[in-house]
Scaffold this motif. Structure first.
Motif, PDB file in Angstrom:
ATOM      1  N   TYR A 120       0.729  -1.352  -0.089  1.00 35.90           N
ATOM      2  CA  TYR A 120       0.014  -0.154   0.090  1.00 35.90           C
ATOM      3  C   TYR A 120       1.001   1.257  -0.041  1.00 35.90           C
ATOM      4  N   LEU A 121       2.109   1.236   0.843  1.00 36.75           N
ATOM      5  CA  LEU A 121       2.907   2.435   0.982  1.00 36.75           C
ATOM      6  C   LEU A 121       3.509   2.777  -0.689  1.00 36.75           C
ATOM      7  N   GLY A 122       3.757   1.421  -1.214  1.00 39.83           N
ATOM      8  CA  GLY A 122       4.373   1.704  -2.567  1.00 39.83           C
ATOM      9  C   GLY A 122       3.376   2.287  -3.514  1.00 39.83           C
ATOM     10  N   ARG A 123       1.924   2.127  -3.209  1.00 34.92           N
ATOM     11  CA  ARG A 123       1.097   2.714  -4.334  1.00 34.92           C
ATOM     12  C   ARG A 123       0.851   4.155  -3.924  1.00 34.92           C
ATOM     13  N   ARG A 126      -0.601   6.458   2.638  1.00 38.39           N
ATOM     14  CA  ARG A 126       0.124   7.327   3.636  1.00 38.39           C
ATOM     15  C   ARG A 126      -0.237   6.861   4.865  1.00 38.39           C
ATOM     16  N   ALA A 127       0.767   6.619   5.866  1.00 38.00           N
ATOM     17  CA  ALA A 127       0.148   6.189   7.158  1.00 38.00           C
ATOM     18  C   ALA A 127      -0.105   7.474   8.060  1.00 38.00           C
ATOM     19  N   TRP A 128      -1.343   7.255   8.744  1.00 32.38           N
ATOM     20  CA  TRP A 128      -1.729   8.497   9.696  1.00 32.38           C
ATOM     21  C   TRP A 128      -0.669   8.581  10.854  1.00 32.38           C
ATOM     22  N   THR A 129      -0.130   9.797  10.980  1.00 33.05           N
ATOM     23  CA  THR A 129       0.746   9.774  12.378  1.00 33.05           C
ATOM     24  C   THR A 129       0.204  10.652  13.351  1.00 33.05           C
ATOM     25  N   GLY A 130      -1.036  11.176  13.229  1.00 32.20           N
ATOM     26  CA  GLY A 130      -1.673  11.960  14.330  1.00 32.20           C
ATOM     27  C   GLY A 130      -2.221  10.818  15.270  1.00 32.20           C
ATOM     28  N   THR A 131      -3.234  11.594  15.827  1.00 34.82           N
ATOM     29  CA  THR A 131      -4.057  10.850  16.887  1.00 34.82           C
ATOM     30  C   THR A 131      -5.151  10.232  15.992  1.00 34.82           C
ATOM     31  N   LEU A 132      -5.569   8.915  16.606  1.00 31.32           N
ATOM     32  CA  LEU A 132      -6.531   8.202  16.124  1.00 31.32           C
ATOM     33  C   LEU A 132      -7.380   7.791  17.297  1.00 31.32           C
ATOM     34  N   ARG A 133      -8.887   8.186  16.888  1.00 27.37           N
ATOM     35  CA  ARG A 133      -9.925   7.902  18.051  1.00 27.37           C
ATOM     36  C   ARG A 133     -11.038   7.240  17.096  1.00 27.37           C
ATOM     37  N   ALA A 134     -11.817   6.829  18.093  1.00 27.37           N
ATOM     38  CA  ALA A 134     -13.237   6.012  17.592  1.00 27.37           C
ATOM     39  C   ALA A 134     -14.404   6.508  18.467  1.00 27.37           C
ATOM     40  N   PHE A 135     -15.578   6.891  17.776  1.00 25.02           N
ATOM     41  CA  PHE A 135     -16.611   6.985  18.484  1.00 25.02           C
ATOM     42  C   PHE A 135     -17.220   5.693  19.003  1.00 25.02           C
ATOM     43  N   THR A 136     -17.439   5.544  20.241  1.00 28.17           N
ATOM     44  CA  THR A 136     -17.862   4.047  20.655  1.00 28.17           C
ATOM     45  C   THR A 136     -19.054   4.439  21.725  1.00 28.17           C
ATOM     46  N   PRO A 137     -19.904   3.467  22.024  1.00 29.49           N
ATOM     47  CA  PRO A 137     -21.060   3.582  22.724  1.00 29.49           C
ATOM     48  C   PRO A 137     -20.561   4.130  24.236  1.00 29.49           C
ATOM     49  N   ASP A 138     -19.370   4.049  24.614  1.00 29.23           N
ATOM     50  CA  ASP A 138     -18.762   4.851  25.861  1.00 29.23           C
ATOM     51  C   ASP A 138     -18.161   5.925  25.594  1.00 29.23           C
ATOM     52  N   GLY A 139     -18.324   6.677  24.490  1.00 29.08           N
ATOM     53  CA  GLY A 139     -17.883   7.876  23.985  1.00 29.08           C
ATOM     54  C   GLY A 139     -16.620   7.807  23.154  1.00 29.08           C
ATOM     55  N   LEU A 140     -16.055   8.858  22.986  1.00 29.17           N
ATOM     56  CA  LEU A 140     -14.643   9.081  22.006  1.00 29.17           C
ATOM     57  C   LEU A 140     -13.688   8.271  22.984  1.00 29.17           C
ATOM     58  N   VAL A 141     -12.748   7.331  22.425  1.00 30.34           N
ATOM     59  CA  VAL A 141     -11.675   6.405  22.867  1.00 30.34           C
ATOM     60  C   VAL A 141     -10.728   6.632  21.887  1.00 30.34           C
ATOM     61  N   ASP A 142      -9.404   6.785  22.346  1.00 26.87           N
ATOM     62  CA  ASP A 142      -8.236   6.918  21.731  1.00 26.87           C
ATOM     63  C   ASP A 142      -7.801   5.510  20.970  1.00 26.87           C
ATOM     64  N   GLU A 146      -3.458   1.480  17.007  1.00 24.20           N
ATOM     65  CA  GLU A 146      -3.599   1.557  15.147  1.00 24.20           C
ATOM     66  C   GLU A 146      -2.774   2.283  14.449  1.00 24.20           C
ATOM     67  N   LEU A 147      -1.918   3.130  15.323  1.00 24.05           N
ATOM     68  CA  LEU A 147      -0.819   4.183  14.801  1.00 24.05           C
ATOM     69  C   LEU A 147      -0.010   3.163  13.808  1.00 24.05           C
ATOM     70  N   GLY A 148       0.355   3.658  12.564  1.00 30.06           N
ATOM     71  CA  GLY A 148       1.309   3.128  11.665  1.00 30.06           C
ATOM     72  C   GLY A 148       0.593   2.123  10.782  1.00 30.06           C
ATOM     73  N   TRP A 149      -0.863   1.523  11.154  1.00 26.64           N
ATOM     74  CA  TRP A 149      -1.459   0.704  10.285  1.00 26.64           C
ATOM     75  C   TRP A 149      -2.739   1.285   9.550  1.00 26.64           C
ATOM     76  N   ILE A 150      -3.130   2.475  10.151  1.00 28.08           N
ATOM     77  CA  ILE A 150      -4.321   3.093   9.274  1.00 28.08           C
ATOM     78  C   ILE A 150      -3.756   3.889   8.195  1.00 28.08           C
ATOM     79  N   LEU A 151      -4.039   3.608   6.947  1.00 25.39           N
ATOM     80  CA  LEU A 151      -3.511   4.499   5.859  1.00 25.39           C
ATOM     81  C   LEU A 151      -4.463   4.959   5.135  1.00 25.39           C
ATOM     82  N   VAL A 152      -4.067   6.255   4.685  1.00 29.30           N
ATOM     83  CA  VAL A 152      -4.981   7.084   4.079  1.00 29.30           C
ATOM     84  C   VAL A 152      -4.590   7.579   2.684  1.00 29.30           C
TER      85      VAL A 152
END
Length: 173
Positions: A120-123, A126-142, A146-152
């Protein structure tokens, strides 16, 4: 041959073949939630004659970034049958995926495996280098694990900023 079709237009035989291909490719680690994440969007299917040899899915998700809710083409279930790898099948699948992402979404995103990361990097993903979070039933969770594995893929993204995904069962990213 590459064929792109919505989940709703696939019959049970093709869906079962796609799921089996993914289960084998992911060494039996494909969960029910992983398969569910592949459904409801477009499937890019690679065939050799009548035989399914590769699969990728694009589903729409909402990702929050820089104060905006972005329409993301989220890539799921990318796999090529083991005996057909290193022959350009994955590149053909991702070429179609990337065209769809560019034309239909604000950005593309995916969660990579160790094995897929160099591809994927060769294509140009790009790896996300900032903060990753998810909306969950318990609220916003860091989700720092996943850093280094989420690509955009997309323009105007601050890779060092915040990226927040919507909630779903199983792996949120």
């Amino acid at each position: 041959m590459i064929r792109t079709v919505h989940t709703s237009a696939l019959d049970g035989t093709v869906l079962a073949a796609a799921r089996e291909l993914l289960e084998v490719a992911f060494d039996g680690e494909l969960t029910a939630e992983d398969w569910e994440h592949c459904l409801g969007g477009l499937h890019v299917l690679a065939y050799d004659g009548e035989e399914l040899i590769g699969h990728a899915a694009i589903v729409q998700r909402r990702l929050l970034h820089a104060g905006r809710a972005l329409r993301a083409g989220y890539v799921e279930g990318v796999a090529v049958r083991a005996d057909r790898r290193r022959r350009g099948v994955a590149s053909a699948l991702m070429g179609e995926v990337e065209t769809i992402v560019t034309r239909a979404y604000d950005l593309g995103a995916l969660g990579s495996s160790d094995e897929g990361l160099p591809f994927y990097l060769g294509r140009g993903w790009r790896a996300w280098t900032g903060t990753l979070r998810a909306f969950t039933p318990d609220g916003l969770v860091d989700t720092p694990e996943e850093l280094g594995w989420i690509l955009v893929r997309g323009d105007g993204l601050d890779l060092d900023g915040d990226l927040v995904c919507d909630w779903r069962d199983g792996d949120v990213w």
